[in-house]
Write a protein that holds these residues in place. Structure first.
Motif, short mmCIF file in Angstrom:
data_model
loop_
_atom_site.label_atom_id
_atom_site.label_comp_id
_atom_site.label_asym_id
_atom_site.label_seq_id
_atom_site.Cartn_x
_atom_site.Cartn_y
_atom_site.Cartn_z
N ASP A 242 100.33 11.03 10.72
CA ASP A 242 99.48 12.91 11.00
C ASP A 242 99.13 13.14 12.55
O ASP A 242 98.72 13.89 12.43
CB ASP A 242 99.37 13.40 10.21
N ILE B 87 99.21 13.93 16.42
CA ILE B 87 100.06 14.76 16.85
C ILE B 87 99.96 14.47 19.03
O ILE B 87 100.74 15.46 18.89
CB ILE B 87 99.64 16.88 16.52
N ASP C 175 95.74 16.29 12.85
CA ASP C 175 95.88 17.18 12.23
C ASP C 175 94.65 16.34 10.80
O ASP C 175 94.41 15.51 10.29
CB ASP C 175 96.71 18.08 11.00
N GLU C 176 93.90 16.96 10.07
CA GLU C 176 92.98 16.69 9.48
C GLU C 176 93.22 17.96 8.40
O GLU C 176 93.65 19.28 8.37
CB GLU C 176 91.38 16.19 9.54
N LEU C 177 92.86 17.51 6.91
CA LEU C 177 92.98 19.09 5.98
C LEU C 177 93.91 20.28 6.37
O LEU C 177 93.35 21.10 6.20
CB LEU C 177 91.73 19.80 5.74
N ALA C 178 95.26 19.44 6.60
CA ALA C 178 96.49 20.31 6.26
C ALA C 178 96.14 20.96 8.15
O ALA C 178 96.57 22.27 7.48
CB ALA C 178 96.31 20.78 4.56
N GLY C 179 96.14 21.22 8.82
CA GLY C 179 96.23 21.25 9.79
C GLY C 179 94.89 22.68 10.29
O GLY C 179 94.62 23.08 11.02
N SER C 180 93.64 22.43 9.20
CA SER C 180 92.15 23.15 9.34
C SER C 180 92.09 22.47 10.39
O SER C 180 90.57 23.49 10.90
CB SER C 180 91.66 23.45 8.11
N TYR C 181 91.43 21.69 10.52
CA TYR C 181 91.50 20.56 11.84
C TYR C 181 91.73 19.72 12.26
O TYR C 181 92.78 19.41 12.29
CB TYR C 181 89.66 19.35 10.76
N SER C 182 91.18 19.36 13.33
CA SER C 182 91.93 18.65 14.48
C SER C 182 91.00 17.95 14.93
O SER C 182 89.96 17.80 14.62
CB SER C 182 92.60 19.50 15.59
N ALA C 183 90.98 16.69 14.38
CA ALA C 183 90.43 15.30 14.85
C ALA C 183 91.04 14.30 16.35
O ALA C 183 91.87 14.28 16.23
CB ALA C 183 90.08 14.65 13.62
N GLN C 184 90.28 13.05 16.58
CA GLN C 184 90.60 12.26 17.49
C GLN C 184 90.36 10.99 17.00
O GLN C 184 88.53 10.70 16.46
CB GLN C 184 90.36 12.71 18.76
N ALA C 185 91.35 10.24 16.75
CA ALA C 185 90.42 8.75 16.65
C ALA C 185 91.58 7.37 17.04
O ALA C 185 91.68 7.70 18.10
CB ALA C 185 91.35 8.75 15.12
N THR D 13 99.97 25.60 11.04
CA THR D 13 100.00 25.32 12.70
C THR D 13 100.86 25.93 12.76
O THR D 13 101.40 25.61 14.33
CB THR D 13 99.66 23.93 12.41
N SER D 14 101.60 26.46 12.59
CA SER D 14 102.69 27.39 13.46
C SER D 14 102.14 28.49 14.37
O SER D 14 101.30 29.06 14.65
CB SER D 14 103.37 28.06 11.83
#
Lengths: 314, 273
Positions: A112, A114, A125-135, A271-272
């Motif tokens: 997932d 982006i 994306d995390e939690l269906a796009g409600s969070y953005s994370a970096q890893a 996230t649209s």
């Protein structure tokens, strides 16, 4: 600068939008390689060359064994190219191939995504796009599946020399799964739901008739989506389902028609870039996230909008 | 499906305790881990439990010696998902309970689950949901197939089992096609929400579940060290996680006959047409 390997299980004469986005992403890295587990036509090679990739590794499939060939090709390509990052599409098949290979080669896998920066930090994306994370990877080859519509398709060069090499692969070692039958799905002229720039989706409120939803989608050259209520009712095929248990879309424009906007529905589309909602119920939660909302009857609003778009484009 | 199988089947169905998707979910800004209070059995795992129990029922039922073992990993509360699976008809449960498991990525999770399945021993079939509703990676079943060298039968839209040949056939979507895939046991089977209608446990089933056993095992019991799982055993590290700003409601109009035109005006203003 790390090197990237893009893996496609199949590549037609005209690469898909998601594939072109992956090639664009790979062009950020040095000495990027493409590996394909099927035949690659000259037309497809010409397109790939425009993205500045330096090498194409090809190993056409043989037989009717599921997944094995893709795994063997990816394993050989990773070993031969010694790439730091492997980029694949975010569909179920490619995610699974990448994730298995991460286990096999003691690498890392992130789904997932982006974006993938040249320092190999992955934004996802995390939690269906409600969070953005970096890893990032803590070691080993990093396998990343990248969501469609995340990268702008942007071929960088033209006439680049592409070195094509047949890839020698080891015979498969995995437990065998046989393909015993294949059915082609109905072909649609509309863009693919996950890749479309515009999505028009219908829910319970369409009351069995997807005609107005399809008509507006066609006026906007968009894809047709649906809520689970609409697919469960059998009004449209399950492939169209958007939401927690369906596909996730992230188009430029999402038009929601007759969908309440419950949290599981929002999960598939929040996230649209722009959200338009049409619903009879002024209290529908979808209006809380819509950039433009219409309280009204979709069977009147959608045809009027479709007609107006056609009139202006005429 | 055929009437009866020749040998009893040992099925492990993997269940996960996840934050309820009906509510807002949060990632802790210090630990970068998901807040797991208010958790329930992942909705998508109900299809896996149903598939496993239905498969046994079609092969002579539990009286024929078949087993459906509901398995989970995670802290103490994770056993709630096993209890739910027992109510739905699983015959027993096993819970890999170790605080060191927290923060496991898919590579570490599949390592722990593969070790748990090997600890159970002589497993014919591993059944899972198509994805968890929290991390949503959907790749752990394929990773388990890789680790256990079981056949990968994932994302099943429909499932058929032939007891005599011990062969599982599924339908799955792949590219622009729907494939029928067949493999002989042992296999990992992941089940989509199209495959069945999960049963709703009745009072009798809930009471019966109270008599079923849940075995607790630790990492040491399955020969793994704390360093092999959790954050230490993961191949990825999360650097940060930021909640996206909530979308704000825009203009809402009432249709008085011209809303379709107003919609097109809006799209033109936004340069979307």
């Amino acid at each position: 600068m790390p090197s990237a390997l893009v893996f496609f299980n199949e590549l037609s004469d005209v690469p898909s939008k998601a594939q072109r986005e992956l090639l664009t992403l790979a062009s950020r890295f040095d000495q990027s390689t493409l590996a394909v587990a099927s035949e690659v036509s000259q037309d497809a090679q010409n397109v790939v060359a425009n993205y500045g990739l330096s090498k194409l590794l090809v190993a056409p499939s043989q037989g009717d064994i599921f997944v094995d060939h893709a795994l063997s090709v990816l394993e050989a390509a990773v070993k031969q190219s010694a790439s730091d990052v492997v980029l694949v599409a975010n569909d179920n098949f490619n995610r699974e191939v990448a994730a298995r290979m991460a286990v096999r080669l003691d690498g890392a896998v992130i789904t997932d995504a982006i974006d993938v920066a040249t320092d190999l930090v992955v934004t996802k994306d995390e939690l269906a796009g409600s969070y953005s994370a970096q890893a990032q990877s803590t070691g080993g080859t990093l396998f990343v599946s990248v969501k469609p519509n995340s990268i702008d398709d942007d071929p960088q060069s033209s006439g680049q020399q592409l070195e094509v090499q047949n890839l020698a692969i080891q015979s498969a070692t995995a437990a065998q799964v046989r393909v015993v039958a294949t059915e082609a799905k109905a072909v649609s002229d509309r863009p693919k739901l996950t890749e479309a720039r515009v999505v028009v989706a219908g829910g319970r409120g369409v009351n069995g008739d997807f005609g107005p939803v399809e008509d507006l989608a066609d006026a906007l050259a968009g894809a047709v989506g649906a809520s689970r209520a609409a697919t469960d009712a059998g009004w449209i095929t399950h492939d169209a389902q958007i939401g927690q248990t369906g596909v996730t879309v992230s188009p430029q424009l999402f038009i929601s028609a007759g969908i309440s906007g419950a949290i599981q529905q929002k999960a598939g589309m929040q996230t649209s870039k722009c959200i338009v909602a049409i619903n009879k119920d002024v209290d529908a939660p979808v209006f809380e996230i819509a950039d433009f909302g219409i309280v009204g009857d979709l069977s009147k609003v959608l045809p009027q909008a479709a007609e107006e778009i056609r009139r202006r484009q005429a | 499906m055929t009437e009866e199988t020749t040998a009893p089947l040992k099925i492990v169905v993997l269940v996960k305790h996840v934050p309820d998707v009906q509510f807002d979910r949060h990632i802790d800004s210090d630990t970068l881990r998901l807040d797991r209070s208010e958790s329930v059995l992942s909705e998508l795992d109900e299809y896996a439990v149903e598939a496993a129990v239905a498969l046994v029922e079609a092969q002579g039922g539990f009286a024929a010696g078949h087993e459906v073992i509901a398995a989970t990993m995670g802290g103490k509360s994770a056993s709630n998902s096993v209890k739910r699976a027992l109510q739905m008809g699983a015959s027993s449960g096993i819970h890999l309970n170790d605080d060191a498991l927290a923060g496991s990525d898919t590579v570490a999770t599949s390592k722990a689950l593969a070790a748990l399945i090997e600890h159970v021993g002589a497993v014919d079939l591993v059944v899972t949901g198509m994805s968890s509703t929290d991390a949503e990676t959907s790749v752990v079943p394929a990773q388990l197939a890789e680790r256990l060298n079981f056949a990968q039968l994932t994302h099943a839209l429909a499932i058929d089992f032939d007891g005599a040949s011990r062969e599982v056939t599924i339908r799955r979507d792949h590219a622009e096609r729907t494939l029928s895939l067949a493999a002989t046991l042992p296999a990992v089977l992941s089940v989509t929400d199209q495959a069945n209608e999960p049963r709703y446990p009745n009072f009798k089933a809930i009471m019966a579940a109270k008599k079923k056993s849940i075995t607790e095992v630790s990492l040491a019991d399955i020969s793994l060290s704390a360093a092999e799982v959790g954050t230490a055993g993961s191949r990825t590290s999360v650097l940060n996680a930021t909640e996206r700003p909530a979308r704000e409601a825009g203009t809402v109009i009432n249709d008085s006959g011209q809303a379709g035109i107003a919609l097109v005006d809006f799209l033109a203003e936004q340069k979307l047409i």
